[in-house]
Design a protein around this motif. Structure first.
Motif, PDB file in Angstrom:
ATOM      1  N   ILE A   1      11.636  27.902  37.700  1.00 51.65           N
ATOM      2  CA  ILE A   1      10.715  27.430  38.652  1.00 51.65           C
ATOM      3  C   ILE A   1      11.179  26.511  39.629  1.00 51.65           C
ATOM      4  O   ILE A   1      12.257  25.829  39.436  1.00 51.65           O
ATOM      5  N   LYS A   2      10.789  26.501  40.796  1.00 50.29           N
ATOM      6  CA  LYS A   2      11.066  25.502  41.806  1.00 50.29           C
ATOM      7  C   LYS A   2      10.300  24.249  41.861  1.00 50.29           C
ATOM      8  O   LYS A   2       9.046  24.274  41.725  1.00 50.29           O
ATOM      9  N   ILE A   3      10.932  23.330  41.862  1.00 50.55           N
ATOM     10  CA  ILE A   3      10.191  22.037  41.845  1.00 50.55           C
ATOM     11  C   ILE A   3      10.524  21.342  42.976  1.00 50.55           C
ATOM     12  O   ILE A   3      11.874  20.989  43.205  1.00 50.55           O
ATOM     13  N   ASN A   4       9.730  20.681  43.819  1.00 43.75           N
ATOM     14  CA  ASN A   4       9.805  19.910  45.159  1.00 43.75           C
ATOM     15  C   ASN A   4       9.924  18.431  44.799  1.00 43.75           C
ATOM     16  O   ASN A   4      10.477  17.941  45.591  1.00 43.75           O
ATOM     17  N   ARG A   5       9.157  18.155  43.954  1.00 38.38           N
ATOM     18  CA  ARG A   5       9.066  16.519  43.854  1.00 38.38           C
ATOM     19  C   ARG A   5       8.846  16.325  42.409  1.00 38.38           C
ATOM     20  O   ARG A   5       7.877  16.882  41.535  1.00 38.38           O
ATOM     21  N   ILE A   6       9.227  15.035  41.958  1.00 37.01           N
ATOM     22  CA  ILE A   6       8.826  14.509  40.784  1.00 37.01           C
ATOM     23  C   ILE A   6       8.003  13.047  41.082  1.00 37.01           C
ATOM     24  O   ILE A   6       8.868  12.392  41.773  1.00 37.01           O
ATOM     25  N   SER A   7       6.855  12.689  40.348  1.00 42.33           N
ATOM     26  CA  SER A   7       6.283  11.542  40.696  1.00 42.33           C
ATOM     27  C   SER A   7       5.821  10.965  39.559  1.00 42.33           C
ATOM     28  O   SER A   7       5.593  11.640  38.243  1.00 42.33           O
TER      29      SER A   7
ATOM     30  N   LEU B   1      16.828  17.627  45.010  1.00 41.84           N
ATOM     31  CA  LEU B   1      15.674  18.447  44.242  1.00 41.84           C
ATOM     32  C   LEU B   1      15.479  19.606  44.844  1.00 41.84           C
ATOM     33  O   LEU B   1      15.141  20.804  44.251  1.00 41.84           O
ATOM     34  N   LYS B   2      15.020  19.582  46.144  1.00 41.10           N
ATOM     35  CA  LYS B   2      14.452  20.719  46.837  1.00 41.10           C
ATOM     36  C   LYS B   2      15.334  22.062  46.920  1.00 41.10           C
ATOM     37  O   LYS B   2      14.747  23.178  46.669  1.00 41.10           O
ATOM     38  N   SER B   3      16.480  21.755  46.498  1.00 45.12           N
ATOM     39  CA  SER B   3      17.341  23.126  46.773  1.00 45.12           C
ATOM     40  C   SER B   3      17.662  23.554  45.191  1.00 45.12           C
ATOM     41  O   SER B   3      18.530  24.483  44.993  1.00 45.12           O
ATOM     42  N   GLU B   4      17.131  22.904  44.179  1.00 49.23           N
ATOM     43  CA  GLU B   4      17.329  23.048  42.892  1.00 49.23           C
ATOM     44  C   GLU B   4      16.303  24.082  42.211  1.00 49.23           C
ATOM     45  O   GLU B   4      15.263  23.791  42.326  1.00 49.23           O
ATOM     46  N   SER B   5      16.914  24.994  41.121  1.00 48.92           N
ATOM     47  CA  SER B   5      15.855  25.660  40.455  1.00 48.92           C
ATOM     48  C   SER B   5      15.972  24.789  39.219  1.00 48.92           C
ATOM     49  O   SER B   5      16.836  24.424  38.644  1.00 48.92           O
ATOM     50  N   VAL B   6      14.492  24.811  38.506  1.00 51.08           N
ATOM     51  CA  VAL B   6      14.379  24.195  37.151  1.00 51.08           C
ATOM     52  C   VAL B   6      14.254  25.218  36.186  1.00 51.08           C
ATOM     53  O   VAL B   6      13.380  26.036  36.324  1.00 51.08           O
TER      54      VAL B   6
ATOM     55  N   LEU C   1       5.295  17.139  37.845  1.00 41.57           N
ATOM     56  CA  LEU C   1       6.310  17.949  38.393  1.00 41.57           C
ATOM     57  C   LEU C   1       5.603  18.661  39.372  1.00 41.57           C
ATOM     58  O   LEU C   1       4.726  19.238  39.049  1.00 41.57           O
ATOM     59  N   VAL C   2       5.929  18.578  40.720  1.00 45.69           N
ATOM     60  CA  VAL C   2       5.249  19.413  41.749  1.00 45.69           C
ATOM     61  C   VAL C   2       6.022  20.575  41.938  1.00 45.69           C
ATOM     62  O   VAL C   2       6.940  20.355  42.600  1.00 45.69           O
ATOM     63  N   THR C   3       5.373  21.986  41.988  1.00 49.58           N
ATOM     64  CA  THR C   3       6.119  22.986  42.159  1.00 49.58           C
ATOM     65  C   THR C   3       6.088  23.242  43.811  1.00 49.58           C
ATOM     66  O   THR C   3       5.469  22.810  44.669  1.00 49.58           O
TER      67      THR C   3
ATOM     68  N   ALA D   1       5.189  40.447  35.432  1.00 45.91           N
ATOM     69  CA  ALA D   1       4.933  41.245  36.373  1.00 45.91           C
ATOM     70  C   ALA D   1       4.711  40.686  37.838  1.00 45.91           C
ATOM     71  O   ALA D   1       5.281  41.293  38.781  1.00 45.91           O
ATOM     72  N   ASN D   2       4.287  39.552  38.121  1.00 45.43           N
ATOM     73  CA  ASN D   2       4.148  38.717  39.095  1.00 45.43           C
ATOM     74  C   ASN D   2       5.179  37.873  39.393  1.00 45.43           C
ATOM     75  O   ASN D   2       5.007  37.039  40.268  1.00 45.43           O
ATOM     76  N   GLN D   3       5.852  37.410  38.474  1.00 46.03           N
ATOM     77  CA  GLN D   3       6.969  36.377  38.401  1.00 46.03           C
ATOM     78  C   GLN D   3       6.455  35.071  38.579  1.00 46.03           C
ATOM     79  O   GLN D   3       6.830  34.428  39.436  1.00 46.03           O
ATOM     80  N   LYS D   4       5.258  34.862  37.845  1.00 46.44           N
ATOM     81  CA  LYS D   4       4.690  33.459  37.975  1.00 46.44           C
ATOM     82  C   LYS D   4       4.744  32.843  36.601  1.00 46.44           C
ATOM     83  O   LYS D   4       4.475  33.431  35.706  1.00 46.44           O
TER      84      LYS D   4
END
Length: 186
Positions: free
Chosen positions: A13-19, A30-35, A97-99, A153-156
């Motif tokens: 999943i993509k995470i944009n921010r950790i708070s 972090l914005k360019s990394e996959s988790v 973890l903010v997706t 099916a929806n890749q979520k």
């Protein structure tokens, strides 16, 4: 939810921010990394720069809680009797973890702190070093008592955050129901 390749066994999943306590920790890459989400790794493992930023932020957020000697593989341990316990586990600030889509997976109490004995409760994240393949691998300890729904099916990936806050746990969840809802997702 993505797969890095057709040969990959992991889901990402993509995470944009950790708070921590609603305050973002400073991360430049972090914005360019996959988790990766892994059921094989016991504790969330972070690349060293991310790990150090998380531990520093968590240390600042818990500065009034006495420290005790670290217990391997963890580096930040608090005095368990002072941390106390509430319905969702230890009374510590949550980690969000903010997706990429803006959804927030809140990790709280029992999924953050591991009681290790000798009066210690340790931040249950591990430093994976600088050369790790994946910058963040979410481990099973952080997934316990969280409902995860892999919609292939929806890749979520749907997630509930702690079920303990809802007065239940995975061990008491009724999986025999024909339909169920998690945060509005059927």
């Amino acid at each position: 939810m993505i797969r890095k390749s057709s040969k990959s066994l992991g889901f990402y999943i993509k995470i944009n921010r950790i708070s921590i306590k609603a305050t973002p920790i400073h991360l430049t890459s972090l914005k360019s990394e996959s988790v990766k989400v892994s059921t094989l790794v016991p504790y969330t493992t972070l690349r060293s720069d991310i790990y150090k930023a998380l531990v520093l932020g968590f240390s600042r957020a818990t500065k009034n809680i006495p420290r005790v000697n670290a217990v391997k593989p963890f580096s930040l341990c608090l005095k368990a009797s002072v941390v106390g316990s509430v319905r969702t586990g230890f009374r510590v600030p949550s980690v969000d973890l903010v997706t990429e889509s803006g959804k927030v997976w809140t990790i709280s109490g029992d999924n953050l702190m591991k009681r290790t004995g000798n009066g210690a409760a340790c931040l249950a994240f591990v430093d994976g070093g600088l050369g790790v393949k994946d910058a963040i691998v979410i481990g099973t300890f952080q997934m316990e008592n969280n409902f995860l729904f892999f919609d292939m099916a929806n890749q979520k990936l749907g997630f509930s955050s702690s079920l303990l806050a809802r007065g239940t746990s995975c061990s008491s969840f009724n999986f025999t129901e024909n339909s169920f809802y998690i945060d509005g997702v059927k």
